[in-house]
Scaffold this motif. Structure first.
Motif, mmCIF file in Angstrom:
data_model
loop_
_atom_site.group_PDB
_atom_site.id
_atom_site.type_symbol
_atom_site.label_atom_id
_atom_site.label_comp_id
_atom_site.label_asym_id
_atom_site.label_seq_id
_atom_site.Cartn_x
_atom_site.Cartn_y
_atom_site.Cartn_z
ATOM 1 N N GLN A 437 -4.081 -0.983 3.008
ATOM 2 C CA GLN A 437 -2.775 -0.167 3.031
ATOM 3 C C GLN A 437 -1.611 -1.048 3.358
ATOM 4 O O GLN A 437 -0.615 -0.883 2.745
ATOM 5 C CB GLN A 437 -2.942 1.212 3.803
ATOM 6 C CG GLN A 437 -3.608 2.272 3.354
ATOM 7 C CD GLN A 437 -5.383 2.419 3.524
ATOM 8 O OE1 GLN A 437 -5.881 1.129 3.868
ATOM 9 N NE2 GLN A 437 -5.944 3.450 3.450
ATOM 10 N N TYR A 441 1.678 -1.313 1.169
ATOM 11 C CA TYR A 441 3.088 -1.249 1.669
ATOM 12 C C TYR A 441 3.695 -2.383 1.157
ATOM 13 O O TYR A 441 4.826 -2.407 0.734
ATOM 14 C CB TYR A 441 2.947 -0.889 3.164
ATOM 15 C CG TYR A 441 4.372 -0.815 3.676
ATOM 16 C CD1 TYR A 441 4.718 0.608 3.636
ATOM 17 C CD2 TYR A 441 5.097 -1.735 4.361
ATOM 18 C CE1 TYR A 441 6.208 0.778 4.024
ATOM 19 C CE2 TYR A 441 6.349 -1.758 4.559
ATOM 20 C CZ TYR A 441 7.117 -0.340 4.609
ATOM 21 O OH TYR A 441 8.304 -0.195 5.146
ATOM 22 N N LYS A 445 4.626 -0.077 -2.048
ATOM 23 C CA LYS A 445 4.348 1.435 -2.261
ATOM 24 C C LYS A 445 4.674 2.055 -0.653
ATOM 25 O O LYS A 445 3.861 2.077 0.214
ATOM 26 C CB LYS A 445 2.802 1.524 -2.502
ATOM 27 C CG LYS A 445 2.640 2.874 -2.798
ATOM 28 C CD LYS A 445 0.934 3.132 -3.141
ATOM 29 C CE LYS A 445 0.548 4.284 -3.166
ATOM 30 N NZ LYS A 445 -0.941 4.415 -3.292
ATOM 31 N N GLU A 446 5.981 2.355 -0.573
ATOM 32 C CA GLU A 446 6.428 2.412 0.623
ATOM 33 C C GLU A 446 5.975 3.754 1.211
ATOM 34 O O GLU A 446 6.078 4.290 2.412
ATOM 35 C CB GLU A 446 7.998 2.891 0.839
ATOM 36 C CG GLU A 446 8.536 1.422 0.070
ATOM 37 C CD GLU A 446 10.118 1.067 0.996
ATOM 38 O OE1 GLU A 446 10.790 2.091 1.121
ATOM 39 O OE2 GLU A 446 10.379 -0.035 0.901
ATOM 40 N N PHE A 449 3.815 4.563 4.409
ATOM 41 C CA PHE A 449 4.375 4.472 5.824
ATOM 42 C C PHE A 449 4.194 5.522 6.717
ATOM 43 O O PHE A 449 3.673 5.613 7.732
ATOM 44 C CB PHE A 449 5.881 4.315 5.605
ATOM 45 C CG PHE A 449 6.552 3.994 7.221
ATOM 46 C CD1 PHE A 449 6.411 2.778 7.790
ATOM 47 C CD2 PHE A 449 7.133 5.282 7.630
ATOM 48 C CE1 PHE A 449 7.110 2.558 9.031
ATOM 49 C CE2 PHE A 449 7.884 4.849 9.102
ATOM 50 C CZ PHE A 449 7.721 3.660 9.437
ATOM 51 N N LEU A 477 5.518 -3.786 9.912
ATOM 52 C CA LEU A 477 4.795 -3.768 8.433
ATOM 53 C C LEU A 477 5.502 -4.687 7.487
ATOM 54 O O LEU A 477 4.962 -5.505 6.460
ATOM 55 C CB LEU A 477 4.856 -2.468 7.840
ATOM 56 C CG LEU A 477 3.760 -1.384 8.336
ATOM 57 C CD1 LEU A 477 4.026 0.069 7.813
ATOM 58 C CD2 LEU A 477 2.156 -1.612 7.747
#
Ligand code: ADP
Ligand code: MG
Ligand code: ZN
Length: 479
Positions: A437, A441, A445-446, A449, A477
């Protein structure tokens, strides 16, 4: 719409006096049949009525709160008719010169302009007894229970100013709020403490001559009042459209079928042979008495709403919700006094408190969380001890156990974690366990969050300070 409905309401308000209107018998509900009676309310020959002063005080309060004039010299009258629940053969009521006259209420139907509804009169009278069929412990047939005979009532008669079932219900709710607010009626519609006769007629739109009315007797819930009026309007329109004419009569509403049906042809005032009751002297009310009552009136719902808007900055909507009853408004104000932030206190009352009261069928008066305790809970959010989310858990525990919010937070270790090093180490673990994941991110691919926030909150058992979590996660992140 070719027809204009016209509605006038007669509302019977049972007064919260300890004793009856013309004798000292108790008015308590639910006692053994005929255990609360004496020669006066049994209607024995020669027994003389004596007026209960409290009834007059309550009537004056009701009159002043509905903008009526108080009649300086009002008269009791005998309304003569025969019925087995009326041993005297007449009801003591008022006819000419009732105690309150010519008042009004301003009503507001949602989405419409405010409108003034005239109140013709408010008079005092005694209730009749009750016939008990079949279920009576006395016999298998029918019995008469005279416990209710001589119970004090106010009858509030409106002008035929209402034009829809919605207006009628709003008017009725407002009147209900006023009499319960004044503490002169318990407002219990199921037990008949507040009941309504609805007079309904229709006329062609644009006409200024009222049509013939039918009167629907003793409707005992707001919902039924709306249903009964709507059914009756349609029935009369259909009748007129078919070339028939509406007859003046008394009808009954049957909640099961949603219909009204004829009960009897309408009696006229002259049928009752009204005359002044020779056993009761005219009631003289001095200006001083009226002025004293006026000074003793509580702040009424409308005034209180305005003050909540002006002084506490509430929206008109919130002010209306928070003055639904005097007890609720008192609760709110006590909470504001203890906490300071009217918006926050108001939101919690309209949210959690209302939900919990409804779910458990509890009245505000019996709310297990005091306004002071609610304020303490909000202070724990304000100073960062707990998050708003944890506060809901603490709230539920306060409701169940009656413990203070501080002790619940301590016992269950619910103190919010704002220490960044503790939160950082949780974040590190979660990022390590979800490398995929993290890549997503970082690849743009926000949406993931939210997944990380959820995981961190879960790992901290909801105790991590959400804004610290957001801030740290974002920087970690981003790498
Ligand atoms: P009664 O006791 O005979 O019913 P009241 O004067 O006490 O008479 O009450 C009459 C009620 O009927 C009032 O609320 C009044 O506004 C209403 N009313 C009178 N005429 C009409 C009408 N044509 N259509 C609808 N309501 C009416
Ligand atoms: Mg009537
Ligand atoms: Zn009695």
């Amino acid at each position: 719409m070719k027809y204009q409905p016209v509605i006038g309401l007669e509302v019977h308000v049972q007064l919260l006096t300890d004793t009856k209107i013309f004798c000292g018998c108790s008015t308590k509900f639910g006692a053994e049949p005929n255990s609360q009676t004496c020669p006066v309310c049994l209607g024995l020959p020669g027994a003389l009525p004596v007026l209960n002063k409290k009834v007059v005080e309550f009537a004056i309060k009701a009159g002043l709160s509905t903008n009526c004039s108080i009649t300086p010299r009002s008269i009791f009258a005998r309304k003569n008719y025969f019925y087995p629940d009326l041993p005297k053969g007449y009801q003591i009521s008022q006819f000419e010169d009732p105690i309150c006259q010519r008042g009004w209420l301003d009503i507001k139907v949602e989405g419409e302009e405010p409108k003034r509804i005239g109140i013709t009169r408010i008079h005092m009278e005694e209730d009749a007894g009750k016939l008990v069929h079949g279920e009576s412990s006395l016999n298998d047939g029918s019995g008469v229970d005279l416990n209710r005979a001589c119970t004090p009532l106010l009858e509030v008669v409106s002008e035929p100013d209402l034009r829809s079932s919605d207006e009628a219900v709003v008017y009725l709710k407002q009147l209900h709020q006023i009499v319960t607010w004044l503490g002169i009626c318990d407002g219990n519609m199921e037990e008949g403490s507040f009941r309504c006769d609805a007079n309904v007629s229709v006329m062609p739109v644009g006409s200024d001559t009222l049509g013939t009315r039918a009167e629907i007797k003793n409707v005992n819930s707001f919902k039924f009042v709306k249903q009964a009026i709507e059914y009756e309007i349609q029935r009369q329109i259909d009748l007129v459209e078919d070339g028939g004419t509406v007859v003046q009569e008394t009808r009954l509403f049957d909640p099961n079928s949603g219909k009204t049906r004829s009960m009897r042809s309408k009696e006229e005032a002259h049928d009752y042979r009204y005359f002044p009751d020779p056993d009761l002297v005219p009631l003289v009310i001095s200006d001083e008495w009226v002025e004293r009552s006026r000074r003793e009136l509580p702040e009424l719902p409308e005034q209180r709403q305005q003050r909540f808007i002006d002084e506490l900055g509430l929206t008109p909507y919130d002010a209306e919700v928070l003055t639904a009853s005097r007890a609720l408004a008192d609760y709110f104000e006590a909470g504001v006094a203890a906490h300071g932030n009217a918006k926050a206190v108001g939101n919690w009352i309209m949210g959690e408190i209302t939900r919990a009261l409804n779910d458990s069928g509890t009245s505000v008066e019996a709310c297990p969380i005091t306004p002071g305790q609610l304020a303490e809970l909000l202070k724990l959010i304000d100073n960062g001890t707990i998050s708003g989310k944890i506060a809901k858990t603490v709230f539920d525990e306060m409701w169940k156990s009656g413990k203070t919010p501080q002790s619940i937070v301590e016992e269950q270790g619910l103190v919010q974690v704002s220490d960044s090093s503790a939160i950082e180490s949780i974040i590190d673990e979660i990022m390590a366990a979800n490398a995929g994941q993290v890549e997503e991110y970082r690849g743009g691919k926000e949406k993931v969050f939210g997944f990380f926030v959820g995981q961190v909150m879960k790992a901290s058992k909801g105790k991590a300070n959400p804004s610290v979590v957001n801030e740290l996660l974002l920087s970690k992140l981003k790498g």
